[in-house]
Design a protein around this motif. Structure first.
Motif, PDB file in Angstrom:
ATOM      1  N   ALA A  74      84.991-102.241 -24.921  1.00  0.00           N
ATOM      2  CA  ALA A  74      84.844-101.912 -23.285  1.00  0.00           C
ATOM      3  C   ALA A  74      85.860-102.702 -22.611  1.00  0.00           C
ATOM      4  CB  ALA A  74      83.368-101.693 -22.519  1.00  0.00           C
ATOM      5  N   GLY A  75      87.019-101.534 -22.228  1.00  0.00           N
ATOM      6  CA  GLY A  75      88.086-101.996 -21.145  1.00  0.00           C
ATOM      7  C   GLY A  75      89.528-102.269 -22.064  1.00  0.00           C
ATOM      8  N   THR A  76      89.340-101.809 -23.828  1.00  0.00           N
ATOM      9  CA  THR A  76      90.150-101.914 -24.428  1.00  0.00           C
ATOM     10  C   THR A  76      91.081-100.063 -24.189  1.00  0.00           C
ATOM     11  OG1 THR A  76      89.060-101.192 -25.859  1.00  0.00           O
ATOM     12  CG2 THR A  76      89.373-103.486 -25.701  1.00  0.00           C
ATOM     13  N   ILE A  77      92.418-100.424 -24.684  1.00  0.00           N
ATOM     14  CA  ILE A  77      93.362 -99.313 -24.634  1.00  0.00           C
ATOM     15  C   ILE A  77      92.873 -97.785 -25.555  1.00  0.00           C
ATOM     16  CG2 ILE A  77      94.938 -98.419 -25.578  1.00  0.00           C
ATOM     17  CD1 ILE A  77      97.005-100.927 -24.645  1.00  0.00           C
ATOM     18  N   ARG A  78      92.285 -98.778 -26.396  1.00  0.00           N
ATOM     19  CA  ARG A  78      91.250 -97.441 -27.303  1.00  0.00           C
ATOM     20  C   ARG A  78      89.610 -97.312 -26.416  1.00  0.00           C
ATOM     21  NH1 ARG A  78      93.243 -99.679 -33.232  1.00  0.00           N
ATOM     22  NH2 ARG A  78      95.128 -98.217 -33.502  1.00  0.00           N
ATOM     23  N   ASN A 138      88.950 -97.914 -35.110  1.00  0.00           N
ATOM     24  CA  ASN A 138      87.587 -96.931 -34.137  1.00  0.00           C
ATOM     25  C   ASN A 138      87.218 -97.225 -32.879  1.00  0.00           C
ATOM     26  OD1 ASN A 138      85.651 -94.611 -33.893  1.00  0.00           O
ATOM     27  ND2 ASN A 138      84.755 -95.485 -35.910  1.00  0.00           N
ATOM     28  N   PRO A 139      87.818 -95.845 -32.045  1.00  0.00           N
ATOM     29  CA  PRO A 139      87.517 -96.256 -30.917  1.00  0.00           C
ATOM     30  C   PRO A 139      85.902 -96.621 -30.003  1.00  0.00           C
ATOM     31  CG  PRO A 139      88.380 -93.752 -30.983  1.00  0.00           C
ATOM     32  CD  PRO A 139      88.649 -94.913 -32.035  1.00  0.00           C
ATOM     33  N   LYS A 140      85.080 -95.704 -31.180  1.00  0.00           N
ATOM     34  CA  LYS A 140      83.571 -95.790 -31.217  1.00  0.00           C
ATOM     35  C   LYS A 140      82.770 -97.351 -30.735  1.00  0.00           C
ATOM     36  CE  LYS A 140      82.187 -91.590 -32.545  1.00  0.00           C
ATOM     37  NZ  LYS A 140      83.475 -90.653 -33.129  1.00  0.00           N
ATOM     38  N   GLU A 141      84.152 -98.205 -31.906  1.00  0.00           N
ATOM     39  CA  GLU A 141      84.235 -99.373 -31.684  1.00  0.00           C
ATOM     40  C   GLU A 141      84.899-100.321 -30.915  1.00  0.00           C
ATOM     41  OE1 GLU A 141      84.620-100.419 -36.419  1.00  0.00           O
ATOM     42  OE2 GLU A 141      82.484 -99.009 -36.575  1.00  0.00           O
ATOM     43  N   ALA A 142      85.363-100.449 -30.170  1.00  0.00           N
ATOM     44  CA  ALA A 142      86.458-100.804 -29.247  1.00  0.00           C
ATOM     45  C   ALA A 142      85.921-101.662 -28.269  1.00  0.00           C
ATOM     46  CB  ALA A 142      87.859-100.140 -29.256  1.00  0.00           C
ATOM     47  N   ALA A 165      91.355 -93.191 -26.168  1.00  0.00           N
ATOM     48  CA  ALA A 165      91.381 -92.702 -27.801  1.00  0.00           C
ATOM     49  C   ALA A 165      90.011 -91.474 -27.995  1.00  0.00           C
ATOM     50  CB  ALA A 165      91.269 -93.428 -28.529  1.00  0.00           C
ATOM     51  N   ASP A 166      90.200 -91.010 -28.322  1.00  0.00           N
ATOM     52  CA  ASP A 166      88.974 -89.449 -29.113  1.00  0.00           C
ATOM     53  C   ASP A 166      88.531 -90.162 -29.926  1.00  0.00           C
ATOM     54  OD1 ASP A 166      89.498 -88.469 -26.766  1.00  0.00           O
ATOM     55  OD2 ASP A 166      91.113 -87.421 -27.855  1.00  0.00           O
ATOM     56  N   SER A 167      88.588 -90.704 -30.899  1.00  0.00           N
ATOM     57  CA  SER A 167      88.942 -90.502 -32.317  1.00  0.00           C
ATOM     58  C   SER A 167      89.393 -91.952 -33.456  1.00  0.00           C
ATOM     59  CB  SER A 167      89.096 -89.107 -33.144  1.00  0.00           C
ATOM     60  OG  SER A 167      90.129 -88.622 -33.203  1.00  0.00           O
ATOM     61  N   ILE A 168      88.816 -91.790 -34.962  1.00  0.00           N
ATOM     62  CA  ILE A 168      89.861 -92.857 -35.352  1.00  0.00           C
ATOM     63  C   ILE A 168      91.270 -92.447 -35.921  1.00  0.00           C
ATOM     64  CG2 ILE A 168      88.151 -92.461 -37.366  1.00  0.00           C
ATOM     65  CD1 ILE A 168      88.819 -95.331 -38.721  1.00  0.00           C
ATOM     66  N   ASP A 169      91.310 -91.372 -35.836  1.00  0.00           N
ATOM     67  CA  ASP A 169      92.362 -90.336 -36.410  1.00  0.00           C
ATOM     68  C   ASP A 169      93.084 -90.615 -35.054  1.00  0.00           C
ATOM     69  OD1 ASP A 169      91.488 -88.415 -38.556  1.00  0.00           O
ATOM     70  OD2 ASP A 169      89.887 -88.988 -36.892  1.00  0.00           O
ATOM     71  N   ALA A 170      92.973 -90.068 -34.409  1.00  0.00           N
ATOM     72  CA  ALA A 170      93.479 -89.800 -32.866  1.00  0.00           C
ATOM     73  C   ALA A 170      93.468 -90.848 -31.952  1.00  0.00           C
ATOM     74  CB  ALA A 170      93.425 -88.403 -32.132  1.00  0.00           C
ATOM     75  N   ASN A 171      93.438 -92.257 -31.952  1.00  0.00           N
ATOM     76  CA  ASN A 171      93.132 -93.300 -31.195  1.00  0.00           C
ATOM     77  C   ASN A 171      94.624 -94.458 -30.856  1.00  0.00           C
ATOM     78  OD1 ASN A 171      94.898 -94.585 -33.538  1.00  0.00           O
ATOM     79  ND2 ASN A 171      93.600 -95.485 -34.538  1.00  0.00           N
ATOM     80  N   ALA A 172      95.429 -92.951 -29.875  1.00  0.00           N
ATOM     81  CA  ALA A 172      95.900 -93.540 -28.725  1.00  0.00           C
ATOM     82  C   ALA A 172      97.052 -95.025 -29.129  1.00  0.00           C
ATOM     83  CB  ALA A 172      95.047 -94.212 -27.624  1.00  0.00           C
ATOM     84  N   VAL A 173      96.909 -95.809 -29.611  1.00  0.00           N
ATOM     85  CA  VAL A 173      98.492 -96.867 -29.649  1.00  0.00           C
ATOM     86  C   VAL A 173      98.373 -96.985 -31.150  1.00  0.00           C
ATOM     87  CG1 VAL A 173      98.554 -97.292 -27.668  1.00  0.00           C
ATOM     88  CG2 VAL A 173      96.177 -98.690 -28.852  1.00  0.00           C
ATOM     89  N   HIS A 174      99.795 -97.280 -31.872  1.00  0.00           N
ATOM     90  CA  HIS A 174      99.592 -98.416 -32.422  1.00  0.00           C
ATOM     91  C   HIS A 174      99.978 -99.985 -32.819  1.00  0.00           C
ATOM     92  CE1 HIS A 174     101.500 -99.882 -36.652  1.00  0.00           C
ATOM     93  NE2 HIS A 174     102.748-100.499 -35.955  1.00  0.00           N
ATOM     94  N   GLY A 175      99.734-100.906 -33.341  1.00  0.00           N
ATOM     95  CA  GLY A 175      99.952-102.221 -32.870  1.00  0.00           C
ATOM     96  C   GLY A 175     100.633-102.533 -33.963  1.00  0.00           C
ATOM     97  N   SER A 176     101.236-103.847 -34.414  1.00  0.00           N
ATOM     98  CA  SER A 176     101.703-104.174 -35.352  1.00  0.00           C
ATOM     99  C   SER A 176     100.915-105.371 -35.623  1.00  0.00           C
ATOM    100  CB  SER A 176     102.813-105.254 -35.290  1.00  0.00           C
ATOM    101  OG  SER A 176     104.237-104.117 -34.972  1.00  0.00           O
ATOM    102  N   ASP A 177     100.419-105.617 -37.355  1.00  0.00           N
ATOM    103  CA  ASP A 177      99.053-106.363 -37.314  1.00  0.00           C
ATOM    104  C   ASP A 177      99.303-107.668 -37.545  1.00  0.00           C
ATOM    105  OD1 ASP A 177     100.358-106.263 -39.954  1.00  0.00           O
ATOM    106  OD2 ASP A 177      98.301-104.877 -40.812  1.00  0.00           O
ATOM    107  N   SER A 178     100.758-108.076 -37.942  1.00  0.00           N
ATOM    108  CA  SER A 178     101.536-109.542 -37.599  1.00  0.00           C
ATOM    109  C   SER A 178     102.271-109.328 -37.494  1.00  0.00           C
ATOM    110  CB  SER A 178     101.250-109.966 -39.562  1.00  0.00           C
ATOM    111  OG  SER A 178     101.978-109.098 -39.636  1.00  0.00           O
TER     112      SER A 178
END
Ligand code: UDP
Length: 141
Positions: A100-104, A94-98, A108-121
């Motif tokens: 400062a200085g991170t990509i999201r 959620n970009p509101k919780e990201a 990013a505008d919202s938890i749905d439209a959040n700019a990037v995906h990254g593998s989690d493991s």
């Protein structure tokens, strides 16, 4: 730390904002190398397959529709601790919780439209790399 590879996807919202280069610049400044890349407009079946683990989640259909709403930029990143490093660069889902200085936080505008995906493991990174790239399209650099 071990040399790792991970998948990054610049999602349709960030591609539309014309910030592919700014996001690549963050990868490079953090010591991550792009070792494979392609722009792709995912089919519905490809997006559903990629996010199959989320099939039962309430946001699944909206997520798939968003991911096929425009082209995405898919890349394999390589570097020391690449999986975690990319997740740190991305920031919280959620970009509101990201932080400062991170990509999201920045793109990013919202938890749905959040700019990037990254593998989690590391395990999921291997699965996701194979989903998008034949081994011959990933380059040693
Ligand atoms: N997502 C969403 N609504 C939610 C949670 C997630 O639309 O309430 C989307 C969002 O695009 C997220 C993706 O589903 O990036 C995958 O969710 P996950 O929890 O794996 O987050 P990520 O690993 O991308 O931070």
């Amino acid at each position: 730390m071990a040399l790792e590879r991970t998948i990054s996807i610049i999602k349709p919202d960030a591609v539309a904002k014309n910030v592919i280069g700014e996001i690549y610049s963050r990868f490079e400044k953090a010591g991550l190398k792009v070792v494979a890349a392609k722009m792709k407009h995912l089919s519905k079946a490809e997006a559903e397959g990629f996010y199959a683990v989320h099939r039962e989640r309430p946001f699944f259909n909206a997520l798939v529709e968003f991911m096929i709403s425009g082209p995405v930029m898919v890349q394999v990143l390589e570097g020391e601790g690449a999986v975690l490093k990319n997740r740190e660069l991305m920031g919280a889902t959620n970009p509101k919780e990201a932080a400062a200085g991170t990509i999201r936080a920045d793109f990013a505008d919202s938890i749905d439209a959040n700019a990037v995906h990254g593998s989690d493991s590391l395990e999921n990174a291997a699965i996701e790399i194979a989903y998008f790239f034949p081994a011959t399209d990933v380059y040693a650099r």
